[in-house]
Design a protein around this motif. Structure first.
Motif, mmCIF file in Angstrom:
data_model
loop_
_atom_site.group_PDB
_atom_site.id
_atom_site.type_symbol
_atom_site.label_atom_id
_atom_site.label_comp_id
_atom_site.label_asym_id
_atom_site.label_seq_id
_atom_site.Cartn_x
_atom_site.Cartn_y
_atom_site.Cartn_z
ATOM 1 N N ALA A 1 0.838 -1.205 0.000
ATOM 2 C CA ALA A 1 0.000 0.000 0.000
ATOM 3 C C ALA A 1 0.871 1.251 0.000
ATOM 4 O O ALA A 1 0.562 2.237 -0.684
ATOM 5 C CB ALA A 1 -0.931 -0.003 1.210
ATOM 6 N N TYR A 2 1.976 1.209 0.754
ATOM 7 C CA TYR A 2 2.918 2.332 0.790
ATOM 8 C C TYR A 2 3.508 2.574 -0.599
ATOM 9 O O TYR A 2 3.570 3.710 -1.066
ATOM 10 C CB TYR A 2 4.015 2.055 1.820
ATOM 11 N N ARG A 3 3.914 1.512 -1.265
ATOM 12 C CA ARG A 3 4.467 1.640 -2.610
ATOM 13 C C ARG A 3 3.450 2.306 -3.534
ATOM 14 O O ARG A 3 3.762 3.228 -4.270
ATOM 15 C CB ARG A 3 4.858 0.286 -3.191
ATOM 16 N N GLY B 1 2.057 9.644 -5.447
ATOM 17 C CA GLY B 1 2.644 10.929 -5.084
ATOM 18 C C GLY B 1 3.696 11.394 -6.069
ATOM 19 O O GLY B 1 3.752 12.582 -6.415
ATOM 20 N N LEU B 2 4.529 10.481 -6.526
ATOM 21 C CA LEU B 2 5.569 10.836 -7.499
ATOM 22 C C LEU B 2 4.959 11.260 -8.827
ATOM 23 O O LEU B 2 5.535 12.082 -9.537
ATOM 24 C CB LEU B 2 6.536 9.669 -7.686
ATOM 25 N N GLY C 1 12.327 13.898 -3.156
ATOM 26 C CA GLY C 1 13.737 13.904 -3.509
ATOM 27 C C GLY C 1 14.110 12.865 -4.539
ATOM 28 O O GLY C 1 15.195 12.898 -5.090
ATOM 29 N N SER C 2 13.218 11.938 -4.803
ATOM 30 C CA SER C 2 13.479 10.920 -5.825
ATOM 31 C C SER C 2 12.454 11.087 -6.943
ATOM 32 O O SER C 2 11.489 11.837 -6.819
ATOM 33 C CB SER C 2 13.404 9.519 -5.229
ATOM 34 N N SER C 3 12.678 10.357 -8.014
ATOM 35 C CA SER C 3 11.791 10.459 -9.171
ATOM 36 C C SER C 3 11.012 9.166 -9.365
ATOM 37 O O SER C 3 11.385 8.111 -8.843
ATOM 38 C CB SER C 3 12.598 10.750 -10.433
ATOM 39 N N VAL D 1 6.166 13.948 2.996
ATOM 40 C CA VAL D 1 4.784 14.170 3.424
ATOM 41 C C VAL D 1 3.910 14.248 2.171
ATOM 42 O O VAL D 1 4.140 15.060 1.285
ATOM 43 C CB VAL D 1 4.649 15.463 4.254
ATOM 44 N N TYR D 2 2.925 13.371 2.123
ATOM 45 C CA TYR D 2 2.025 13.331 0.969
ATOM 46 C C TYR D 2 0.652 12.856 1.415
ATOM 47 O O TYR D 2 0.537 11.907 2.186
ATOM 48 C CB TYR D 2 2.555 12.379 -0.110
#
Length: 120
Positions: free
Chosen positions: A15-17, A23-24, A32-34, A87-88
């Protein structure tokens, strides 16, 4: 709407993934990542991420709708500092106080680990 915040565990990794990928895509400048760096990571990488520092999740009746993470600096002289990151909140759940709840949960837990918390 009623929210609950709690620390994510290994069983929350999928679920986090999913929320992180959302969000990305939705707010790429907030991370900070893509998407390209994270989209193909194996399931084990998401479990590992939950074991480093910590990530709190924001839940509503339908499941995970927000996240906020924390990591502690690794160097001995700076180990008293931590960082609030990632934070998203999903667009449909914004504006209802969920981010405040998440940030408060991270701050409360961070107080047990560091003297300084840097917000970004």
């Amino acid at each position: 709407m009623s929210f609950a915040a709690r620390r994510l565990v290994a069983s929350d990794a999928e679920a986090y993934r999913g929320l992180r990928i959302e969000g990305l895509q939705d707010s790429p400048a907030s991370f900070g990542s893509s998407l390209a760096e994270e989209i193909d990571k194996p399931a084990s990488a998401w479990v590992d991420r939950l074991d480093k520092g910590f990530v709190f999740g924001l839940f509503d009746a339908d499941g995970l709708v927000g996240t906020a993470g924390f990591y502690r600096e690794a160097m001995l002289k700076s180990a008293h500092r931590g960082h609030l990151v990632g934070v998203y909140v999903s667009p449909g759940s914004r504006g209802q106080g969920g981010a405040d709840l998440l940030i408060a949960a991270v701050i409360a837990e961070a107080r047990r680990h560091v003297l300084q918390l840097h917000l970004a």
